[in-house]
Design an enzyme around this catalytic site. Structure first.
Site, mmCIF file in Angstrom:
data_model
loop_
_atom_site.group_PDB
_atom_site.id
_atom_site.type_symbol
_atom_site.label_atom_id
_atom_site.label_comp_id
_atom_site.label_asym_id
_atom_site.label_seq_id
_atom_site.Cartn_x
_atom_site.Cartn_y
_atom_site.Cartn_z
ATOM 1 N N MET A 2 10.059 -10.963 -0.175
ATOM 2 C CA MET A 2 10.043 -11.985 -1.216
ATOM 3 C C MET A 2 10.998 -11.582 -2.344
ATOM 4 O O MET A 2 10.888 -12.059 -3.473
ATOM 5 C CB MET A 2 8.629 -12.193 -1.751
ATOM 6 C CG MET A 2 7.692 -12.725 -0.656
ATOM 7 S SD MET A 2 6.320 -13.692 -1.268
ATOM 8 C CE MET A 2 5.497 -12.480 -2.272
ATOM 9 N N HIS A 11 11.363 -1.484 0.165
ATOM 10 C CA HIS A 11 12.058 -2.510 0.960
ATOM 11 C C HIS A 11 13.335 -1.925 1.573
ATOM 12 O O HIS A 11 13.653 -2.182 2.728
ATOM 13 C CB HIS A 11 12.473 -3.688 0.075
ATOM 14 C CG HIS A 11 11.346 -4.446 -0.544
ATOM 15 N ND1 HIS A 11 11.082 -4.429 -1.894
ATOM 16 C CD2 HIS A 11 10.414 -5.260 0.006
ATOM 17 C CE1 HIS A 11 10.055 -5.204 -2.153
ATOM 18 N NE2 HIS A 11 9.613 -5.719 -1.026
ATOM 19 N N GLN A 21 1.532 -18.383 -0.112
ATOM 20 C CA GLN A 21 0.696 -17.180 -0.070
ATOM 21 C C GLN A 21 0.217 -16.735 -1.449
ATOM 22 O O GLN A 21 -0.377 -15.672 -1.573
ATOM 23 C CB GLN A 21 1.416 -16.056 0.669
ATOM 24 C CG GLN A 21 2.609 -15.449 -0.045
ATOM 25 C CD GLN A 21 3.319 -14.443 0.846
ATOM 26 O OE1 GLN A 21 4.058 -14.802 1.757
ATOM 27 N NE2 GLN A 21 3.103 -13.149 0.604
ATOM 28 N N ASP A 34 1.352 -2.631 3.340
ATOM 29 C CA ASP A 34 0.565 -3.862 3.514
ATOM 30 C C ASP A 34 -0.005 -3.838 4.929
ATOM 31 O O ASP A 34 0.438 -4.586 5.810
ATOM 32 C CB ASP A 34 1.452 -5.087 3.298
ATOM 33 C CG ASP A 34 1.944 -5.154 1.864
ATOM 34 O OD1 ASP A 34 1.116 -5.175 0.950
ATOM 35 O OD2 ASP A 34 3.175 -5.150 1.661
ATOM 36 N N GLN A 76 -1.494 -6.994 6.520
ATOM 37 C CA GLN A 76 -0.413 -7.933 6.857
ATOM 38 C C GLN A 76 0.277 -7.506 8.156
ATOM 39 O O GLN A 76 0.556 -8.330 9.026
ATOM 40 C CB GLN A 76 0.589 -7.992 5.709
ATOM 41 C CG GLN A 76 1.859 -8.741 6.035
ATOM 42 C CD GLN A 76 2.747 -8.919 4.815
ATOM 43 O OE1 GLN A 76 2.513 -9.807 4.008
ATOM 44 N NE2 GLN A 76 3.765 -8.093 4.676
ATOM 45 N N LEU A 107 5.011 2.847 -3.461
ATOM 46 C CA LEU A 107 5.943 1.949 -4.164
ATOM 47 C C LEU A 107 5.465 0.506 -4.022
ATOM 48 O O LEU A 107 5.030 0.087 -2.954
ATOM 49 C CB LEU A 107 7.354 2.053 -3.574
ATOM 50 C CG LEU A 107 8.112 3.350 -3.756
ATOM 51 C CD1 LEU A 107 9.605 3.118 -3.554
ATOM 52 C CD2 LEU A 107 7.873 3.983 -5.109
ATOM 53 N N SER A 115 6.199 -3.579 -6.120
ATOM 54 C CA SER A 115 6.864 -4.275 -7.236
ATOM 55 C C SER A 115 5.922 -4.414 -8.418
ATOM 56 O O SER A 115 6.348 -4.690 -9.535
ATOM 57 C CB SER A 115 7.417 -5.634 -6.785
ATOM 58 O OG SER A 115 6.646 -6.162 -5.764
HETATM 59 O O1 PAF Z 1 5.303 -8.687 2.351
HETATM 60 C C1 PAF Z 1 5.892 -9.661 1.821
HETATM 61 O O2 PAF Z 1 6.760 -9.504 0.968
HETATM 62 C C2 PAF Z 1 5.522 -11.081 2.245
HETATM 63 O O3 PAF Z 1 4.160 -11.195 2.454
HETATM 64 C C3 PAF Z 1 6.323 -11.584 3.455
HETATM 65 C C4 PAF Z 1 6.013 -10.792 4.709
HETATM 66 C C5 PAF Z 1 7.807 -11.513 3.158
HETATM 67 C C6 PAF Z 1 5.968 -13.045 3.741
HETATM 68 O O4 PAF Z 1 6.281 -13.869 2.650
#
Ligand code: PAF
Length: 302
Positions: free
Chosen positions: A32, A39, A63, A152, A155, A186, A188
């Protein structure tokens, strides 16, 4: 140095089709934006594994639980592009909300079970939004590999279930959590911490690692988890949403440590919600558990 940008599905597919004609393998790193070193570690992994790498920047409205949160979410496309270019990223995919969810959009992708527990219990609808956008990104890009951080963890497991259930031909590559020198994962959200909160924040990781080691050594589960919860609150966290021992793949509650497991937590430090998790191995394989915990701790706290 700059990175090419696709803003529509057809622009993205035109680039991918050209890569396919040359026989290149393709990796995708969904984000995102507001990129940090965590990242960038996913992007580096993608560049090692695939010949062409797409990074997606899309702040997914579906989300977010709160409209205020969505508005406040940082949008930093040019800073993100400047971080990605020197790594050798091949393409940024930056659709807007109209491109992703055109008028009349009516489909929800929902992964039952795994979406409802842990973070899902506190963020209703969040994982449906994640599953919907991730399914769309995979189908739009047609990549061979997708890279997700273990930070995450729920996720990550949801996305694995999703691609198995829907036969989406993509390999999900999990990537280890990147940590500050003091162990803080880490995120954001870390920039929102005051200096006093930042000093307390690493306690979440250290309690999880310590508790994982104690459980793997045979400490009784319920009292050990209760002690961990109390330690996090005593350290200065305002509220603990959960600290749970769960089966690694299905995230179901575990009464005994008889299969690979994960210790996961979400806690509030002031107005900032932090999550973290660590691996834990079954008691029967203690020598393996000990060395894997030690190497995880060493890697995570390096
Ligand atoms: O982890 C994230 O930044 C978000 O949940 C993702 C996987 C990009 C989906 O919007």
């Amino acid at each position: 140095m700059s990175v090419a940008i696709a803003r529509t599905v057809s622009e993205l597919r035109a680039v991918v089709a050209q890569w396919r004609r040359s026989g290149a393998t393709i990796g995708i790193v969904p984000t995102m934006g507001a990129l940090h070193d965590g990242h960038l570690s996913l992007v580096r992994k993608a560049l090692e594994r695939a010949e062409r790498v797409i990074v997606t920047l899309f702040v997914n409205p579906k989300q977010f639980n709160s409209p205020a949160d969505l508005i406040a979410y940082p949008r930093t496309e040019s800073e993100d592009a400047a971080k990605l270019a020197p790594l050798g990223t091949h393409l940024l995919y930056v659709p807007d909300a109209e491109e992703m969810y055109p008028a009349g959009f009516a489909t929800v992708v929902s992964v039952s079970g795994i979406s409802e527990c842990l973070c899902g219990a506190f963020r209703p609808g969040h994982f449906n939004g994640v599953a919907t956008v991730v399914a769309k990104l995979f189908l739009q890009a047609g990549a061979d590999f997708a890279f997700f951080g273990e930070k995450d963890f729920q996720q990550l497991q949801l996305v694995r279930r999703l691609v198995r259930d829907l036969d989406i031909p993509i390999t999900i590559v999990p990537c280890p959590t990147v940590r500050e020198a003091d162990g803080l994962a880490l995120s954001s959200r870390n920039v929102r911490l005051s200096p006093a909160q930042r000093a307390i924040a690493p306690k979440l990781a250290s309690v999880l690692l310590d508790t994982a080691e104690r459980l793997a050594r045979g400490s009784p589960i319920l009292p050990t988890l209760d002690e961990a919860r109390a330690t996090i609150l005593a350290a200065g966290y305002r509220e603990l949403e959960y600290l749970e021992l769960r089966g690694e793949t299905d995230l179901q509650s575990l009464a005994s440590l008889d299969r690979p497991a994960r210790l996961l937590a979400a806690a509030w430090l002031g107005d900032t919600r932090l999550i973290d998790n660590v691996a834990i191995s079954p008691i029967g394989s203690w020598s393996g558990a000990r060395s894997s915990l030690q190497s995880e701790a060493a890697q995570q706290l390096r």
